[in-house]
Enzyme design. Structure first.
Site, PDB file in Angstrom:
ATOM      1  N   ARG A 169      -0.278   5.337  17.355  1.00 55.47           N
ATOM      2  CA  ARG A 169      -1.217   6.184  16.611  1.00 55.47           C
ATOM      3  C   ARG A 169      -2.658   5.853  16.985  1.00 55.47           C
ATOM      4  NH1 ARG A 169       0.297   9.242  12.508  1.00 55.47           N
ATOM      5  NH2 ARG A 169      -1.511   8.760  11.198  1.00 55.47           N
ATOM      6  N   ASP A 185      -0.787  -2.359   9.841  1.00 58.02           N
ATOM      7  CA  ASP A 185       0.029  -1.651   8.856  1.00 58.02           C
ATOM      8  C   ASP A 185      -0.367  -2.086   7.450  1.00 58.02           C
ATOM      9  OD1 ASP A 185       1.916  -0.334   7.396  1.00 58.02           O
ATOM     10  OD2 ASP A 185       3.646  -1.179   8.454  1.00 58.02           O
ATOM     11  N   ASN A 215      -9.641   5.523   2.945  1.00 61.64           N
ATOM     12  CA  ASN A 215      -8.999   6.819   3.086  1.00 61.64           C
ATOM     13  C   ASN A 215      -7.476   6.724   3.177  1.00 61.64           C
ATOM     14  OD1 ASN A 215      -9.147   9.842   4.067  1.00 61.64           O
ATOM     15  ND2 ASN A 215      -7.895   8.764   5.586  1.00 61.64           N
ATOM     16  N   TYR A 273       2.153   8.738  -7.095  1.00 62.32           N
ATOM     17  CA  TYR A 273       0.932   9.060  -6.347  1.00 62.32           C
ATOM     18  C   TYR A 273      -0.250   9.230  -7.295  1.00 62.32           C
ATOM     19  CZ  TYR A 273      -2.409  11.760  -3.595  1.00 62.32           C
ATOM     20  OH  TYR A 273      -3.556  12.196  -2.980  1.00 62.32           O
ATOM     21  N   LYS A 276      -3.773   6.986  -7.455  1.00 62.36           N
ATOM     22  CA  LYS A 276      -5.108   7.549  -7.287  1.00 62.36           C
ATOM     23  C   LYS A 276      -5.995   7.267  -8.499  1.00 62.36           C
ATOM     24  CE  LYS A 276      -4.788   7.803  -3.772  1.00 62.36           C
ATOM     25  NZ  LYS A 276      -5.643   7.504  -2.601  1.00 62.36           N
ATOM     26  N   VAL A 294      -6.009  20.022   0.026  1.00 61.78           N
ATOM     27  CA  VAL A 294      -6.274  20.741   1.274  1.00 61.78           C
ATOM     28  C   VAL A 294      -5.086  20.642   2.227  1.00 61.78           C
ATOM     29  CG1 VAL A 294      -8.774  20.596   1.134  1.00 61.78           C
ATOM     30  CG2 VAL A 294      -7.498  18.709   2.167  1.00 61.78           C
ATOM     31  N   THR A 336      -3.690  19.417   4.839  1.00 57.63           N
ATOM     32  CA  THR A 336      -3.443  18.359   5.809  1.00 57.63           C
ATOM     33  C   THR A 336      -1.946  18.089   5.843  1.00 57.63           C
ATOM     34  OG1 THR A 336      -3.697  16.664   4.108  1.00 57.63           O
ATOM     35  CG2 THR A 336      -5.682  17.296   5.336  1.00 57.63           C
TER      36      THR A 336
END
Length: 257
Positions: free
Chosen positions: A37, A55, A81, A152, A156, A183, A185
């Site tokens: 990546r 990682d 991020n 999740y 957050k 959005v 992604t």
């Protein structure tokens, strides 16, 4: 010109904000979880000053990322991020932790504690945190049936708690959180309704802008505007308890002064 490290920036919003910052003349350092990546990130953004590889799903990996970042020198800002999304199944890391908690909650804590303090810290949250509760009594999902969406949303919420705790404890650092919106992604999915062209701008603004509205701390933002977060995020006892839990699990102490 500012120097910014962006976790989880091999693709998606992380790569978008890296490109945007580089195009503005800033130095952007990317991060990828593995070398394959990282190579993709280098090809996608040749202007990147460097790509850190590690990682964040493991405590050792997060510590190593922090070590690599510190070896690159001082930073003006760090944008937290890196994350996994709201449709994740229950997977356990090598440390025995739910991977959503490990990547979304614990990794930003470890990076915050170990990376040399920048002038600004920016934490990506989500509008889904609005309807969550912190569930610090079962942060590792050992008492409840797994629900990826709730896990999740809780993670957050933890990110905003962390941002606000750091803002309170480190008055010399501007620490803020934001939601980029839902959005389209890889994480958000093709049907996400918010404007992808706006999704990376707030984190870049908070990381670099001289706008008085961006030169603040302890705020939560959406599309360059301050927004009221989940009321739990202002609970100092909850903030401190989250820090204590992360310290107990990771063995990493976040300095309180």
């Amino acid at each position: 010109m500012a120097r910014i490290f962006i976790s989880g920036s091999a693709d998606g919003l992380g790569l978008m904000v890296g490109r945007f910052l580089a195009d503005q003349g800033h130095q952007a350092i990317l991060h990828a979880r593995n070398e394959a990546r990282a190579e993709d990130a280098r090809k996608a953004m040749p202007k990147a000053e460097a790509v850190v590889v590690g990682d964040l799903a493991t405590i050792a990996g997060a510590k190593d990322v922090a070590r690599q970042v510190n070896a690159l020198g001082a930073f003006d800002a760090v944008i937290h991020n890196a994350a996994v999304g709201f449709q994740e199944g229950h997977r356990v890391t090598n440390d025995g932790l739910p991977h959503v908690f490990a990547i979304n909650t614990l990794a930003p804590y470890v990076l915050t504690a170990l990376i040399e303090r920048p002038k600004r810290l920016v934490y990506l949250s989500s509008g889904m945190h609005d309807r969550a509760t912190a569930h610090l009594d079962d942060i590792l999902w050992r008492k409840r049936r797994w629900d990826g969406s709730s896990a999740y949303a809780e993670s957050k919420l933890h990110d905003v708690l962390l941002a606000f705790a750091v803002a309170r404890l480190w008055p010399d650092v501007r620490s803020n959180a934001l939601t980029p919106g839902w959005v389209a992604t890889k994480m958000g999915g093709a049907g996400a309704p918010d404007d992808i062209d706006q999704a990376h701008l707030t984190q870049a603004w908070l990381a670099t802008s001289d706008d008085p509205a961006a030169r603040t701390t302890g705020g939560y933002f959406y599309h360059l505007k301050r927004r009221e977060p989940n009321p739990e995020t202002h609970d100092v006892a909850l903030q401190d308890r989250l820090l204590d839990i992360c310290r107990e699990i990771s063995g990493v102490e976040l300095p309180r002064t």
